[in-house]
Motif scaffolding. Structure first.
Motif, PDB file in Angstrom:
ATOM      1  N   GLU A 178       6.958 -36.639  74.970  1.00 32.92           N
ATOM      2  CA  GLU A 178       6.975 -35.662  76.054  1.00 32.92           C
ATOM      3  C   GLU A 178       5.777 -35.819  76.978  1.00 32.92           C
TER       4      GLU A 178
ATOM      5  N   ARG B 109       6.446 -28.540  77.331  1.00 33.50           N
ATOM      6  CA  ARG B 109       6.704 -29.787  76.616  1.00 33.50           C
ATOM      7  C   ARG B 109       6.736 -29.535  75.102  1.00 33.50           C
TER       8      ARG B 109
ATOM      9  N   ARG C 159      10.047 -28.064  74.291  1.00 30.46           N
ATOM     10  CA  ARG C 159      11.141 -29.043  74.237  1.00 30.46           C
ATOM     11  C   ARG C 159      11.161 -29.766  72.892  1.00 30.46           C
TER      12      ARG C 159
ATOM     13  N   ASP D 152      12.929 -27.643  70.445  1.00 31.86           N
ATOM     14  CA  ASP D 152      14.387 -27.755  70.567  1.00 31.86           C
ATOM     15  C   ASP D 152      14.939 -28.836  69.646  1.00 31.86           C
TER      16      ASP D 152
END
Length: 411
Positions: A328, A370, A373, A376
């Protein structure tokens, strides 16, 4: 013709002992021949049964491991909603977005005329803390849930396998020299109730882990401002420090057991909440077979083997978290395509394809999306590489095999 008869009689009289001896040998040979044939047929039959049983065992064990990964994935979405609600990340984002749309002068007027509101700095500090809490607690949650479900399904799978062997032997031999009651396995209802005890960890137990993570994150980030400049190394250092503090309190057998299992006096209420079944007195009773299953599962969780597997799972999960975080922060790193084999750790010299863990410094506030994410990926319900990484750990596979094949000796 008389002379023929006399000659034959004389020959038999003279060789009676020899003929008796030869006849005995022939009879013995004939008997041994049929005995060996029968034993050989029995051996072939037993060998075929053993091959079938071993193949059945292997297939069922492998299917159990697939079922474990699938079960964990379908449990994750509900918990992801719960942790998001608990931390209030959506509300924090909404408040920060609304502040961007309001002019500074209007904001000052609103603060003087209305009830005191949180400042932008306070909101960013809460966002900072909540983001790291969610990241770290998600790793602990997925690691612990994967191991717990693995033990549950392998215990149930063991009984299912024994039932299949019991049926196979009964069909082939007609009778068994084992305890029928122990070999017949568990009722469907007992299995359902046992598996439903994961409800406790999903709804209650995990919050104890959350408290540990919250304290560690607040301690490690107390001096780090959202405006502070950070890069991959700094973020990884923060996460590592949080993990150290959390594991010091959490990685203890009896502590893990208290997170995964309710107190005995609360078991009927947990069963009621998890299965929505009622007994005559208003709460379902914990049957003896269910109690035995829970006790055995708890013994495994409180073992040093389970603790070792949990620590190895955390190693794999945090290493993978670092790789995703690196991707990321560094555009040249691409982890979108799953790779076969063991997952490398950050900076692992044995994997020359792994890029150096470096990134361009940025404000911590800019790095938070970031980090989200990466979370996730931890909570993915389709393809989840964190669950896959835990499932292939040798120690975890060995513990799974011990649980699955730990049937009692039938005497």
């Amino acid at each position: 013709m008389n002379w023929v008869w006399d000659t034959t009689q004389s020959f038999l009289s003279r060789n009676r002992k020899r003929l008796a001896y030869a006849g005995g040998i022939a009879a013995t040979g004939y008997t041994l021949y049929h005995l060996v044939r029968r034993q050989w047929r029995d051996y072939e039959k037993q060998s075929a049964i053993q091959r079938t049983a071993k193949q059945n065992l292997k297939c069922r064990f492998e299917q159990n491991q697939h079922d474990c990964a699938f079960t964990v994935r379908i449990m994750i979405p509900a918990w992801a909603d719960e942790i998001a609600k608990e931390l209030g990340l959506a509300e924090l984002k909404q408040q920060l977005q609304s502040m961007k749309k309001i002019p500074a002068a209007a904001m000052e007027d609103a603060e003087t005329t209305e009830a005191p509101q949180k400042s932008k700095a306070e909101l960013w500090n809460e966002m900072k803390t909540a983001t790291f809490i969610k990241a770290v607690v998600s790793i602990y949650f997925v690691s612990l849930l994967t191991l717990f479900v693995d033990i549950q399904l392998n215990l149930v799978g063991r009984h299912t396998y024994l039932e299949s062997v019991h049926t196979l032997f009964r069909e082939d031999d007609g009778e068994l020299e084992i305890d029928e009651k122990r070999a017949e396995g568990l009722s469907v209802e007992t299995r359902r109730q046992f598996l439903s005890f994961s409800w406790y960890f999903l709804n209650v137990g995990w919050k104890s882990c959350l408290d540990d993570v919250r304290r560690a994150v607040e301690s490690c980030l107390s001096e780090v401002s959202p405006r502070s400049s950070v890069d991959y190394e700094k973020l990884n250092e923060i996460v590592a420090n949080v993990r150290t503090e959390v594991s010091a309190n959490l990685c203890q057998p009896h502590r893990l057991s208290s997170i995964l299992f309710p107190p005995k006096e609360a078991e009927p209420l947990v069963l009621l909440q998890a299965t929505h079944t009622m007994a005559g007195n208003g709460t379902p009773a914990v049957s003896e077979p269910l109690r035995d299953l829970l006790a055995e599962a708890q013994d495994f969780v409180e073992s040093t083997d389970f603790l070792l597997c949990f620590e190895k799972s955390l190693d794999a999960a945090f290493d993978l978290f670092a790789l995703y975080l690196q991707s990321e922060l560094s555009p040249e790193v691409n982890l979108t395509k799953p790779r076969a084999g063991p997952l490398p750790g950050p900076g692992d010299e044995s994997t020359p394809d792994s890029p150096a863990p470096s990134s361009r410094p940025m404000p911590l506030a800019a790095a938070l999306p970031r980090v989200e994410r990466v979370v996730d990926h931890i909570l993915a319900s389709d393809t989840n590489r964190f669950i896959e990484a835990i499932s292939v750990i040798p120690e975890v596979k060995a513990l799974s095999a011990i649980v699955f094949t730990g049937w009692p000796d039938f005497e």
